[in-house]
Design a protein around this motif. Structure first.
Motif, PDB file in Angstrom:
ATOM      1  N   ARG A  51      14.479   6.930   7.732  1.00  0.00           N
ATOM      2  CA  ARG A  51      15.563   5.961   7.953  1.00  0.00           C
ATOM      3  C   ARG A  51      14.925   4.582   8.143  1.00  0.00           C
ATOM      4  O   ARG A  51      13.767   4.484   8.533  1.00  0.00           O
ATOM      5  N   PRO A  52      15.670   3.527   7.879  1.00  0.00           N
ATOM      6  CA  PRO A  52      15.128   2.191   8.129  1.00  0.00           C
ATOM      7  C   PRO A  52      14.652   2.074   9.576  1.00  0.00           C
ATOM      8  O   PRO A  52      15.318   2.519  10.503  1.00  0.00           O
ATOM      9  N   GLU A  74      13.767  -1.151   4.674  1.00  0.00           N
ATOM     10  CA  GLU A  74      15.071  -0.904   4.067  1.00  0.00           C
ATOM     11  C   GLU A  74      14.922  -0.116   2.784  1.00  0.00           C
ATOM     12  O   GLU A  74      13.902  -0.161   2.113  1.00  0.00           O
ATOM     13  N   ARG A  75      15.986   0.603   2.470  1.00  0.00           N
ATOM     14  CA  ARG A  75      16.037   1.383   1.243  1.00  0.00           C
ATOM     15  C   ARG A  75      16.578   0.489   0.152  1.00  0.00           C
ATOM     16  O   ARG A  75      17.624  -0.142   0.316  1.00  0.00           O
ATOM     17  N   ARG A  76      15.864   0.442  -0.960  1.00  0.00           N
ATOM     18  CA  ARG A  76      16.303  -0.321  -2.122  1.00  0.00           C
ATOM     19  C   ARG A  76      16.478   0.632  -3.292  1.00  0.00           C
ATOM     20  O   ARG A  76      16.104   1.798  -3.219  1.00  0.00           O
ATOM     21  N   TRP A  80      11.429   2.323  -1.120  1.00  0.00           N
ATOM     22  CA  TRP A  80      11.427   1.748   0.229  1.00  0.00           C
ATOM     23  C   TRP A  80      10.685   0.426   0.271  1.00  0.00           C
ATOM     24  O   TRP A  80       9.620   0.287  -0.318  1.00  0.00           O
ATOM     25  N   SER A 143      14.151  -7.055  11.174  1.00  0.00           N
ATOM     26  CA  SER A 143      14.229  -7.345   9.750  1.00  0.00           C
ATOM     27  C   SER A 143      12.997  -8.081   9.245  1.00  0.00           C
ATOM     28  O   SER A 143      12.693  -8.032   8.078  1.00  0.00           O
TER      29      SER A 143
END
Length: 157
Positions: A51-52, A74-76, A80, A143
């Protein structure tokens, strides 16, 4: 192709039976300071969902024989985006882009801090080390490394 399917099938059987695939990884460089220091060990879960914010062990995209430790930010669409917690080290997605899912090997579960240096140790110093040596590796909802507060950095040490 059939070998990969059989291998994955075995992993699913182990998970269903409750046998987790657990391993140990050592941190060698400062890319995750202050969360992880060189010499720390990580108890990792192979094949665990990511998970992020999770700390992961992954194959380096340019050298698949090299394993590195990063935070999944983050998932793109293509994989990742991963970054180190140390803003001074850029050996992460800022350098090599997104990391395909198949390069993520394991998720960090617990950090084992290395023992203090050899030599005279007081009882108080040893108790302090024991109290802080074993800690869960928590997810971070940050972030960008520059957005961490000073208090966050001090708590992570």
């Amino acid at each position: 192709m059939q070998e990969q399917l059989d291998e994955r099938g075995q992993e699913l059987d182990r998970e269903r039976r409750g046998l987790l695939r657990i391993g140990l990884a050592e941190v060698y460089n400062p890319s995750m300071v202050p969360t992880l220091n060189p010499g720390d060990h990580l108890v990792v879960r192979y094949g665990a969902p990511v998970r992020p914010g999770d700390v992961v062990v992954m194959k380096h995209p340019f050298r698949q024989d090299l394993l590195i430790v990063k935070r999944a930010v983050e998932r793109r669409e293509s994989g990742w985006w991963v970054m180190g917690d140390n803003p001074l080290v850029e050996n992460d997605s800022r350098e090599f882009g997104t990391v395909p899912d198949e390069f993520v090997v394991a998720r960090a579960w617990v950090r084992l801090r290395r023992p203090p240096g050899r030599g005279q140790r007081s009882a108080a110093a040893l108790l302090s080390w024991v109290a802080s040596a074993l800690r869960p590796v928590r997810s971070s909802a940050r972030s960008a490394p520059s957005e961490r507060s000073l208090s966050r950095r001090l708590r992570a040490r």
